[in-house]
Design a protein around this motif. Sequence first.
Motif, PDB file in Angstrom:
ATOM      1  N   UNK A 319      23.042   8.168   9.472  1.00 46.64           N
ATOM      2  CA  UNK A 319      23.514   8.051  10.871  1.00 46.64           C
ATOM      3  C   UNK A 319      24.405   9.243  11.211  1.00 46.64           C
ATOM      4  N   UNK A 320      24.079  10.039  12.208  1.00 46.87           N
ATOM      5  CA  UNK A 320      24.988  11.125  12.576  1.00 46.87           C
ATOM      6  C   UNK A 320      26.288  10.541  13.125  1.00 46.87           C
ATOM      7  N   UNK A 321      27.429  11.205  12.858  1.00 49.16           N
ATOM      8  CA  UNK A 321      28.702  10.638  13.341  1.00 49.16           C
ATOM      9  C   UNK A 321      28.706  10.483  14.850  1.00 49.16           C
ATOM     10  N   UNK A 322      27.907  11.300  15.515  1.00 46.72           N
ATOM     11  CA  UNK A 322      27.906  11.235  16.975  1.00 46.72           C
ATOM     12  C   UNK A 322      26.809  10.320  17.497  1.00 46.72           C
ATOM     13  N   UNK A 323      26.171   9.539  16.600  1.00 46.72           N
ATOM     14  CA  UNK A 323      25.016   8.718  17.032  1.00 46.72           C
ATOM     15  C   UNK A 323      25.413   7.855  18.218  1.00 46.72           C
ATOM     16  N   UNK A 324      24.560   7.917  19.246  1.00 45.99           N
ATOM     17  CA  UNK A 324      24.816   7.066  20.414  1.00 45.99           C
ATOM     18  C   UNK A 324      23.866   5.889  20.323  1.00 45.99           C
ATOM     19  N   UNK A 325      24.434   4.691  20.397  1.00 49.76           N
ATOM     20  CA  UNK A 325      23.608   3.495  20.277  1.00 49.76           C
ATOM     21  C   UNK A 325      22.611   3.420  21.418  1.00 49.76           C
ATOM     22  N   UNK A 326      21.334   3.247  21.077  1.00 54.49           N
ATOM     23  CA  UNK A 326      20.322   3.022  22.108  1.00 54.49           C
ATOM     24  C   UNK A 326      20.117   1.534  22.265  1.00 54.49           C
ATOM     25  N   UNK A 327      18.931   1.138  22.690  1.00 51.57           N
ATOM     26  CA  UNK A 327      18.647  -0.295  22.820  1.00 51.57           C
ATOM     27  C   UNK A 327      18.385  -0.887  21.433  1.00 51.57           C
ATOM     28  N   UNK A 328      17.815  -0.043  20.534  1.00 48.85           N
ATOM     29  CA  UNK A 328      17.354  -0.543  19.245  1.00 48.85           C
ATOM     30  C   UNK A 328      18.421  -1.244  18.418  1.00 48.85           C
ATOM     31  N   UNK A 329      19.524  -0.548  18.142  1.00 49.92           N
ATOM     32  CA  UNK A 329      20.562  -1.145  17.294  1.00 49.92           C
ATOM     33  C   UNK A 329      21.133  -2.403  17.945  1.00 49.92           C
ATOM     34  N   UNK A 330      21.323  -2.328  19.258  1.00 55.54           N
ATOM     35  CA  UNK A 330      21.903  -3.478  19.961  1.00 55.54           C
ATOM     36  C   UNK A 330      20.956  -4.675  19.902  1.00 55.54           C
ATOM     37  N   UNK A 331      19.682  -4.364  20.117  1.00 54.42           N
ATOM     38  CA  UNK A 331      18.704  -5.444  20.126  1.00 54.42           C
ATOM     39  C   UNK A 331      18.621  -6.102  18.745  1.00 54.42           C
ATOM     40  N   UNK A 332      18.661  -5.291  17.675  1.00 51.33           N
ATOM     41  CA  UNK A 332      18.624  -5.875  16.322  1.00 51.33           C
ATOM     42  C   UNK A 332      19.836  -6.781  16.115  1.00 51.33           C
ATOM     43  N   UNK A 333      21.001  -6.256  16.502  1.00 50.71           N
ATOM     44  CA  UNK A 333      22.239  -7.047  16.321  1.00 50.71           C
ATOM     45  C   UNK A 333      22.174  -8.363  17.097  1.00 50.71           C
ATOM     46  N   UNK A 334      21.750  -8.263  18.374  1.00 50.85           N
ATOM     47  CA  UNK A 334      21.715  -9.465  19.220  1.00 50.85           C
ATOM     48  C   UNK A 334      20.759 -10.510  18.663  1.00 50.85           C
TER      49      UNK A 334
END
Length: 369
Positions: A319-334
């Motif tokens: 994960x780059x330190x500057x990674x900006x969360x897209x829909x993917x990570x949020x959707x997995x978490x939700x």
Amino acid sequence: MLQQAADAVHDVLEFPNVDIPLLDPDDPGVLVVEIRGGGYKRQIQGIDRLPIERGVMGKAVRERRAQRVDDVGAVPGYITPPTTEGARAELAVPIFCAGEVVGVVNVEGEQPYDELDQRTIEIIADHLGIAIQNARLHEQNREAAVWQERMRLRGELHDSVTQILSSISLLAQALPSAWRSSAQEGERRAKRLAELAQSAFAEMRALLRELRPPHESHSGRHILPQNRDFLGLDRLRDGGLGAALPKLLEAMIPETLARRYRFDRYRPQHLPHEEAMYRVCQEAVSNVIRHSGAREVAVEAHVDANHAYLSIRDDGGGLPPTARGGIGLKSMRDRLARLGGELQLKPMLPNGLDVVACLPRRDREIGNA
Ligand SMILES: Nc1ncnc2c1ncn2[C@@H]1O[C@H](COP(=O)(O)OP(=O)(O)OP(=O)(O)O)[C@@H](O)[C@H]1O
Ligand SMILES: [Mg+2]
């Protein structure tokens, strides 16, 4: 509701003229008079906007308390209601909703108002305040439900259709060179491309089916759509995650990326849990393909005493330190949180990322969803 109240204040309680203005939500310095009862209802047409700096109603708002005036002629800044001759006496009681003034119940007539009149109008204003608050809460609940459903569909669209389109795009880019090296290889990949496009259609149709109004819908949310064999989704029900994932992964992962799978320490779980794991896998692997630059991806599932785990590990840049969360990570978490689980992102040494989905353990016998 407000109109009924204004009519009742005139018809039942016999106050001659009634206004029930509300503060403009977009401009709380203005009272909007639209609801009227009695003489004013007959005489005044249209909507009036009154700044709260002036008039008796404005004062009731500013001072947050009832105003009783025997002779309005003596009140500086008194606003005569349009197209009327006005009245002599006025009683204006603020309506409170959750501690804030939201409007006024106002009566006007020739005879001065007394304590009993004030108490009567205050009771009405109290009830209107509660009714307005209930209506607002109801609207907020409705909006929250709409918002939640919209977020769910956004996640579903992203996790199914967007994934497949991303695979299609990768495959299409590599097609000319595959064809140049061998017509047979080119044909094989073109066939895969067509299959992927078909499964995108199937996913889209499944989602559109979910969007049908309830009376048209014959299937529940967790009934798996047909025609998804290509991505292995239908294997989930009969064979569990261990049977479904290899099929998905073979369809998604390009030839250039090595893969390892391990499912022998896994036990099939409650179907909604496995559907969530399947979607997490789809998104995490898609992220590996798109973002990591990895040479290998390892997908592994297992259970311990209380939990089921799915891990998607790559040896890419992490994960780059500057990674900006897209829909993917949020959707997995939700998705996981809705089932009481969580997503962990573990940096790997010397490089790479391990995405771990964890859900409470809920075994099922294969064949029983
Ligand atoms: N396996 C991975 N290796 C390296 N970086 C990753 C990996 N997975 C995710 N990332 C980084 O995390 C970011 C957020 O991922 P996320 O899936 O939320 O969004 P996205 O893939 O960029 O867009 P979307 O999923 O909305 O299409 C990515 O943009 C990427 O920078
Ligand atoms: Mg993503």
